[in-house]
Design an enzyme around this catalytic site. Sequence first.
Site, short mmCIF file in Angstrom:
data_model
loop_
_atom_site.label_atom_id
_atom_site.label_comp_id
_atom_site.label_asym_id
_atom_site.label_seq_id
_atom_site.Cartn_x
_atom_site.Cartn_y
_atom_site.Cartn_z
N CYS A 226 49.85 11.95 23.63
CA CYS A 226 49.15 11.23 22.55
C CYS A 226 47.66 11.58 22.55
O CYS A 226 46.96 11.37 23.55
CB CYS A 226 49.34 9.72 22.73
SG CYS A 226 48.34 8.76 21.59
N HIS B 126 41.03 2.01 10.67
CA HIS B 126 39.97 2.79 10.04
C HIS B 126 38.87 1.82 9.59
O HIS B 126 39.15 0.77 9.02
CB HIS B 126 40.49 3.48 8.78
CG HIS B 126 41.56 4.50 9.00
ND1 HIS B 126 41.32 5.86 9.02
CD2 HIS B 126 42.89 4.37 9.21
CE1 HIS B 126 42.45 6.51 9.22
NE2 HIS B 126 43.43 5.64 9.33
N HIS C 233 45.57 2.48 15.15
CA HIS C 233 44.12 2.57 14.95
C HIS C 233 43.74 1.86 13.66
O HIS C 233 44.52 1.82 12.73
CB HIS C 233 43.66 4.04 14.90
CG HIS C 233 44.46 4.88 13.96
ND1 HIS C 233 45.69 5.41 14.31
CD2 HIS C 233 44.24 5.27 12.68
CE1 HIS C 233 46.18 6.10 13.29
NE2 HIS C 233 45.33 6.01 12.29
N GLY D 164 51.46 6.80 5.26
CA GLY D 164 50.41 7.78 5.54
C GLY D 164 49.96 7.82 6.98
O GLY D 164 48.98 8.50 7.30
N HIS E 155 49.33 6.26 17.43
CA HIS E 155 48.66 5.36 18.39
C HIS E 155 47.87 4.46 17.45
O HIS E 155 46.98 4.95 16.74
CB HIS E 155 47.76 6.16 19.34
CG HIS E 155 46.97 5.33 20.31
ND1 HIS E 155 46.94 5.60 21.66
CD2 HIS E 155 46.15 4.25 20.12
CE1 HIS E 155 46.14 4.73 22.28
NE2 HIS E 155 45.64 3.90 21.36
P1 5GP Z 1 46.29 7.89 9.94
O1 5GP Z 1 46.64 8.73 8.74
O2 5GP Z 1 47.27 8.07 11.07
O3 5GP Z 1 46.08 6.44 9.59
O4 5GP Z 1 44.88 8.39 10.43
C1 5GP Z 1 44.70 9.32 11.44
C2 5GP Z 1 43.26 9.72 11.39
O5 5GP Z 1 42.94 10.34 12.61
C3 5GP Z 1 42.94 10.72 10.27
O6 5GP Z 1 41.92 10.17 9.44
C4 5GP Z 1 42.47 11.97 11.03
O7 5GP Z 1 41.42 12.62 10.38
C5 5GP Z 1 42.06 11.40 12.37
N1 5GP Z 1 42.24 12.31 13.50
C6 5GP Z 1 43.35 13.06 13.79
N2 5GP Z 1 43.18 13.73 14.94
C7 5GP Z 1 41.94 13.41 15.40
C8 5GP Z 1 41.19 13.80 16.55
O8 5GP Z 1 41.62 14.59 17.40
N3 5GP Z 1 39.95 13.27 16.70
C9 5GP Z 1 39.44 12.38 15.79
N4 5GP Z 1 38.21 11.92 16.04
N5 5GP Z 1 40.10 12.00 14.69
C10 5GP Z 1 41.35 12.49 14.50
ZN ZN Z 2 48.30 6.77 22.68
#
Ligand code: 5GP
Ligand code: ZN
Length: 109
Positions: free
Chosen positions: A5, A99, A97, A90, A95
């Site tokens: 992860c 935003h 998170h 989306g 893991h």
């Molecule tokens: P999700 O679409 O899962 O809600 O958002 C994942 C977010 O993680 C995306 O906005 C993407 O740009 C960001 N992201 C993916 N990999 C990395 C990484 O290795 N480092 C950072 N800082 N952000 C990441």
């Molecule tokens: Zn994790």
Amino acid sequence: MKEDCIFCKIANGIIPTDFVYENDYVAAFKDINPKASTHVLVIPKEHYDSLNEVNDDKILLELLKGVKETAKALNLDNYRTVINTGKGAGQEVFHIHVHILSGKVLPKF
Ligand code: 5GP
Ligand code: ZN
């Protein structure tokens, strides 16, 4: 920690990352592909795939407190929070998170 992860690796210092906020429970860092002029992710240090898997109310509390403290550390009065849960919504990184988006926000959010 889940070995494959990327956010566990960030939370545990395996991928060196500047945290904009950190405490015992959460870490916050800039999104690598920002969709707003300020785009930060807040994660629990403990691994949960998504909101649906969080089975500890303390983590839910600490995550939301972490969002508030991160916004304070960034001097943000106005911001949007987003939690994508599941591929269909989306979610790309499994893991959980939160935003934090502020300033000019792109259409995805
Ligand atoms: P999700 O679409 O899962 O809600 O958002 C994942 C977010 O993680 C995306 O906005 C993407 O740009 C960001 N992201 C993916 N990999 C990395 C990484 O290795 N480092 C950072 N800082 N952000 C990441
Ligand atoms: Zn994790």
